[in-house]
Motif scaffolding. Structure first.
Motif, PDB file in Angstrom:
ATOM      1  N   ARG A  37      54.835  32.626  34.141  1.00 36.90           N
ATOM      2  CA  ARG A  37      54.960  31.169  34.016  1.00 36.90           C
ATOM      3  C   ARG A  37      56.226  30.875  33.241  1.00 36.90           C
ATOM      4  O   ARG A  37      56.484  31.481  32.189  1.00 36.90           O
ATOM      5  CB  ARG A  37      53.739  30.607  33.283  1.00 36.90           C
ATOM      6  CG  ARG A  37      53.722  29.110  33.196  1.00 36.90           C
ATOM      7  CD  ARG A  37      53.541  28.523  34.571  1.00 36.90           C
ATOM      8  NE  ARG A  37      53.133  27.122  34.453  1.00 36.90           N
ATOM      9  CZ  ARG A  37      53.353  26.233  35.376  1.00 36.90           C
ATOM     10  NH1 ARG A  37      53.962  26.573  36.499  1.00 36.90           N
ATOM     11  NH2 ARG A  37      52.970  24.997  35.224  1.00 36.90           N
ATOM     12  N   ARG A  38      57.040  29.973  33.761  1.00 33.19           N
ATOM     13  CA  ARG A  38      58.302  29.663  33.106  1.00 33.19           C
ATOM     14  C   ARG A  38      58.715  28.235  33.403  1.00 33.19           C
ATOM     15  O   ARG A  38      58.123  27.579  34.256  1.00 33.19           O
ATOM     16  CB  ARG A  38      59.372  30.659  33.539  1.00 33.19           C
ATOM     17  CG  ARG A  38      59.539  30.765  35.029  1.00 33.19           C
ATOM     18  CD  ARG A  38      60.254  32.030  35.443  1.00 33.19           C
ATOM     19  NE  ARG A  38      61.189  31.743  36.525  1.00 33.19           N
ATOM     20  CZ  ARG A  38      62.034  32.589  37.023  1.00 33.19           C
ATOM     21  NH1 ARG A  38      62.114  33.818  36.549  1.00 33.19           N
ATOM     22  NH2 ARG A  38      62.851  32.255  37.981  1.00 33.19           N
ATOM     23  N   ALA A  68      53.885  37.826  42.002  1.00 32.78           N
ATOM     24  CA  ALA A  68      54.055  39.269  42.170  1.00 32.78           C
ATOM     25  C   ALA A  68      54.706  39.615  43.504  1.00 32.78           C
ATOM     26  O   ALA A  68      55.377  40.637  43.614  1.00 32.78           O
ATOM     27  CB  ALA A  68      52.700  39.972  42.046  1.00 32.78           C
ATOM     28  N   ASP A  69      54.532  38.769  44.524  1.00 30.53           N
ATOM     29  CA  ASP A  69      55.129  39.046  45.830  1.00 30.53           C
ATOM     30  C   ASP A  69      56.606  38.660  45.901  1.00 30.53           C
ATOM     31  O   ASP A  69      57.235  38.771  46.938  1.00 30.53           O
ATOM     32  CB  ASP A  69      54.342  38.369  46.947  1.00 30.53           C
ATOM     33  CG  ASP A  69      54.437  36.851  46.933  1.00 30.53           C
ATOM     34  OD1 ASP A  69      55.119  36.269  46.060  1.00 30.53           O
ATOM     35  OD2 ASP A  69      53.809  36.221  47.819  1.00 30.53           O
ATOM     36  N   GLY A  70      57.179  38.184  44.772  1.00 29.67           N
ATOM     37  CA  GLY A  70      58.591  37.834  44.724  1.00 29.67           C
ATOM     38  C   GLY A  70      58.886  36.369  44.994  1.00 29.67           C
ATOM     39  O   GLY A  70      60.012  35.921  44.823  1.00 29.67           O
ATOM     40  N   THR A  71      57.890  35.612  45.414  1.00 28.82           N
ATOM     41  CA  THR A  71      58.089  34.187  45.686  1.00 28.82           C
ATOM     42  C   THR A  71      58.061  33.399  44.384  1.00 28.82           C
ATOM     43  O   THR A  71      57.194  33.605  43.538  1.00 28.82           O
ATOM     44  CB  THR A  71      56.996  33.658  46.644  1.00 28.82           C
ATOM     45  OG1 THR A  71      57.110  34.358  47.889  1.00 28.82           O
ATOM     46  CG2 THR A  71      57.139  32.171  46.878  1.00 28.82           C
ATOM     47  N   LEU A  72      59.003  32.484  44.250  1.00 27.46           N
ATOM     48  CA  LEU A  72      59.045  31.586  43.108  1.00 27.46           C
ATOM     49  C   LEU A  72      58.455  30.249  43.545  1.00 27.46           C
ATOM     50  O   LEU A  72      58.955  29.618  44.480  1.00 27.46           O
ATOM     51  CB  LEU A  72      60.491  31.389  42.639  1.00 27.46           C
ATOM     52  CG  LEU A  72      60.693  30.532  41.402  1.00 27.46           C
ATOM     53  CD1 LEU A  72      60.088  31.214  40.170  1.00 27.46           C
ATOM     54  CD2 LEU A  72      62.170  30.257  41.190  1.00 27.46           C
ATOM     55  N   GLU A  73      57.359  29.836  42.888  1.00 27.40           N
ATOM     56  CA  GLU A  73      56.773  28.514  43.133  1.00 27.40           C
ATOM     57  C   GLU A  73      57.492  27.522  42.230  1.00 27.40           C
ATOM     58  O   GLU A  73      57.655  27.765  41.035  1.00 27.40           O
ATOM     59  CB  GLU A  73      55.279  28.510  42.818  1.00 27.40           C
ATOM     60  CG  GLU A  73      54.469  29.396  43.721  1.00 27.40           C
ATOM     61  CD  GLU A  73      52.987  29.380  43.382  1.00 27.40           C
ATOM     62  OE1 GLU A  73      52.565  28.639  42.465  1.00 27.40           O
ATOM     63  OE2 GLU A  73      52.250  30.128  44.042  1.00 27.40           O
ATOM     64  N   GLU A  93      58.170  19.913  45.047  1.00 29.17           N
ATOM     65  CA  GLU A  93      57.407  21.164  45.000  1.00 29.17           C
ATOM     66  C   GLU A  93      57.757  22.028  46.194  1.00 29.17           C
ATOM     67  O   GLU A  93      57.861  21.525  47.309  1.00 29.17           O
ATOM     68  CB  GLU A  93      55.907  20.869  44.989  1.00 29.17           C
ATOM     69  CG  GLU A  93      55.482  20.138  43.735  1.00 29.17           C
ATOM     70  CD  GLU A  93      53.978  20.048  43.571  1.00 29.17           C
ATOM     71  OE1 GLU A  93      53.252  20.788  44.267  1.00 29.17           O
ATOM     72  OE2 GLU A  93      53.546  19.238  42.746  1.00 29.17           O
ATOM     73  N   GLY A  94      57.942  23.314  45.938  1.00 30.95           N
ATOM     74  CA  GLY A  94      58.286  24.195  47.044  1.00 30.95           C
ATOM     75  C   GLY A  94      58.391  25.642  46.632  1.00 30.95           C
ATOM     76  O   GLY A  94      57.760  26.076  45.657  1.00 30.95           O
ATOM     77  N   TYR A  95      59.221  26.370  47.388  1.00 32.57           N
ATOM     78  CA  TYR A  95      59.329  27.817  47.227  1.00 32.57           C
ATOM     79  C   TYR A  95      60.776  28.282  47.315  1.00 32.57           C
ATOM     80  O   TYR A  95      61.583  27.706  48.029  1.00 32.57           O
ATOM     81  CB  TYR A  95      58.559  28.542  48.333  1.00 32.57           C
ATOM     82  CG  TYR A  95      57.098  28.199  48.381  1.00 32.57           C
ATOM     83  CD1 TYR A  95      56.222  28.703  47.435  1.00 32.57           C
ATOM     84  CD2 TYR A  95      56.603  27.358  49.376  1.00 32.57           C
ATOM     85  CE1 TYR A  95      54.872  28.390  47.478  1.00 32.57           C
ATOM     86  CE2 TYR A  95      55.260  27.038  49.423  1.00 32.57           C
ATOM     87  CZ  TYR A  95      54.401  27.556  48.469  1.00 32.57           C
ATOM     88  OH  TYR A  95      53.073  27.225  48.518  1.00 32.57           O
ATOM     89  N   PHE A 119      64.962  28.380  50.174  1.00 29.17           N
ATOM     90  CA  PHE A 119      64.751  27.469  49.053  1.00 29.17           C
ATOM     91  C   PHE A 119      64.495  26.095  49.669  1.00 29.17           C
ATOM     92  O   PHE A 119      65.418  25.399  50.075  1.00 29.17           O
ATOM     93  CB  PHE A 119      65.988  27.479  48.157  1.00 29.17           C
ATOM     94  CG  PHE A 119      65.914  26.640  46.894  1.00 29.17           C
ATOM     95  CD1 PHE A 119      64.840  25.814  46.603  1.00 29.17           C
ATOM     96  CD2 PHE A 119      66.956  26.691  45.994  1.00 29.17           C
ATOM     97  CE1 PHE A 119      64.801  25.050  45.442  1.00 29.17           C
ATOM     98  CE2 PHE A 119      66.938  25.934  44.825  1.00 29.17           C
ATOM     99  CZ  PHE A 119      65.856  25.109  44.560  1.00 29.17           C
ATOM    100  N   ARG A 120      63.218  25.722  49.766  1.00 26.94           N
ATOM    101  CA  ARG A 120      62.816  24.450  50.366  1.00 26.94           C
ATOM    102  C   ARG A 120      61.777  23.783  49.486  1.00 26.94           C
ATOM    103  O   ARG A 120      60.924  24.454  48.886  1.00 26.94           O
ATOM    104  CB  ARG A 120      62.220  24.644  51.763  1.00 26.94           C
ATOM    105  CG  ARG A 120      63.122  25.347  52.757  1.00 26.94           C
ATOM    106  CD  ARG A 120      64.294  24.486  53.191  1.00 26.94           C
ATOM    107  NE  ARG A 120      65.061  25.119  54.249  1.00 26.94           N
ATOM    108  CZ  ARG A 120      66.070  25.954  54.081  1.00 26.94           C
ATOM    109  NH1 ARG A 120      66.430  26.317  52.860  1.00 26.94           N
ATOM    110  NH2 ARG A 120      66.719  26.450  55.106  1.00 26.94           N
ATOM    111  N   THR A 121      61.835  22.440  49.441  1.00 29.30           N
ATOM    112  CA  THR A 121      60.862  21.678  48.668  1.00 29.30           C
ATOM    113  C   THR A 121      60.410  20.448  49.441  1.00 29.30           C
ATOM    114  O   THR A 121      61.136  19.929  50.297  1.00 29.30           O
ATOM    115  CB  THR A 121      61.437  21.222  47.309  1.00 29.30           C
ATOM    116  OG1 THR A 121      62.526  20.331  47.532  1.00 29.30           O
ATOM    117  CG2 THR A 121      61.894  22.404  46.471  1.00 29.30           C
ATOM    118  N   ALA A 122      59.208  19.986  49.120  1.00 34.06           N
ATOM    119  CA  ALA A 122      58.686  18.707  49.602  1.00 34.06           C
ATOM    120  C   ALA A 122      58.858  17.712  48.456  1.00 34.06           C
ATOM    121  O   ALA A 122      58.470  17.996  47.322  1.00 34.06           O
ATOM    122  CB  ALA A 122      57.215  18.836  49.979  1.00 34.06           C
TER     123      ALA A 122
END
Length: 159
Positions: A37-38, A68-73, A93-95, A119-122
């Protein structure tokens, strides 16, 4: 920004603006239940577009979970001030994810072409401004890129 016409379902994207959000370094709260968490303080920036021009106000925050899978929420929350003085709240919000070597370069602050990672967000908006009130009922998609000191988001209104 590229323009994408409507598809057979009547859905299209209209270029709206580019947000350049200047940021301070990442602050880690440590590993929590779903990953690290950051947060990233948003310290200012610019908004450039044919309709909307202005600034990103300091004080926003981009809350993140490094999974852990490398995706940044990503869950960013900040305010824009248009050249007309209007204040517009942004929730985005996105990934962000990509090959491990590319993500390591980004983490070190190296310049990486945006087409090498996702790098996409809603995006949703809230404002009391009469001029921009229509944004309160629209969705947008952000296509992002990250530099050492900023996030650049091309914003497209969903029609």
């Amino acid at each position: 920004m590229e323009f994408q016409s409507q598809d057979k379902h009547g859905i299209g994207l209209s270029p709206f603006c580019r947000i350049t959000a200047r940021v301070d370094p990442v602050v880690s709260l440590g590993h929590a239940a779903h990953g690290e968490r950051r947060f990233v303080p948003i310290i200012g920036g610019t908004v450039e577009g044919e309709q909307l021009r202005g600034e990103v106000l300091a004080g926003g925050v981009d809350w993140q979970v490094q999974r852990a899978d490398g995706t940044l929420e990503i869950a960013a929350h900040y305010v824009l001030r248009g050249d007309d003085g209007a204040l517009i709240e942004i929730r985005s919000e996105g990934y962000r994810h990509g090959p491990p070597d590319v993500m390591q370069k980004l983490a070190r602050g190296e310049q990486v072409p945006a087409d090498q990672y996702y790098f996409r967000t809603a995006i949703t908006f809230q404002t009391g401004s009469e001029r921009w009130r229509h944004l309160n009922s629209l969705l947008a998609i952000g296509r992002g890129a990250r530099t050492a000191g900023a996030a650049l988001i091309d914003v497209f209104l969903v029609r």
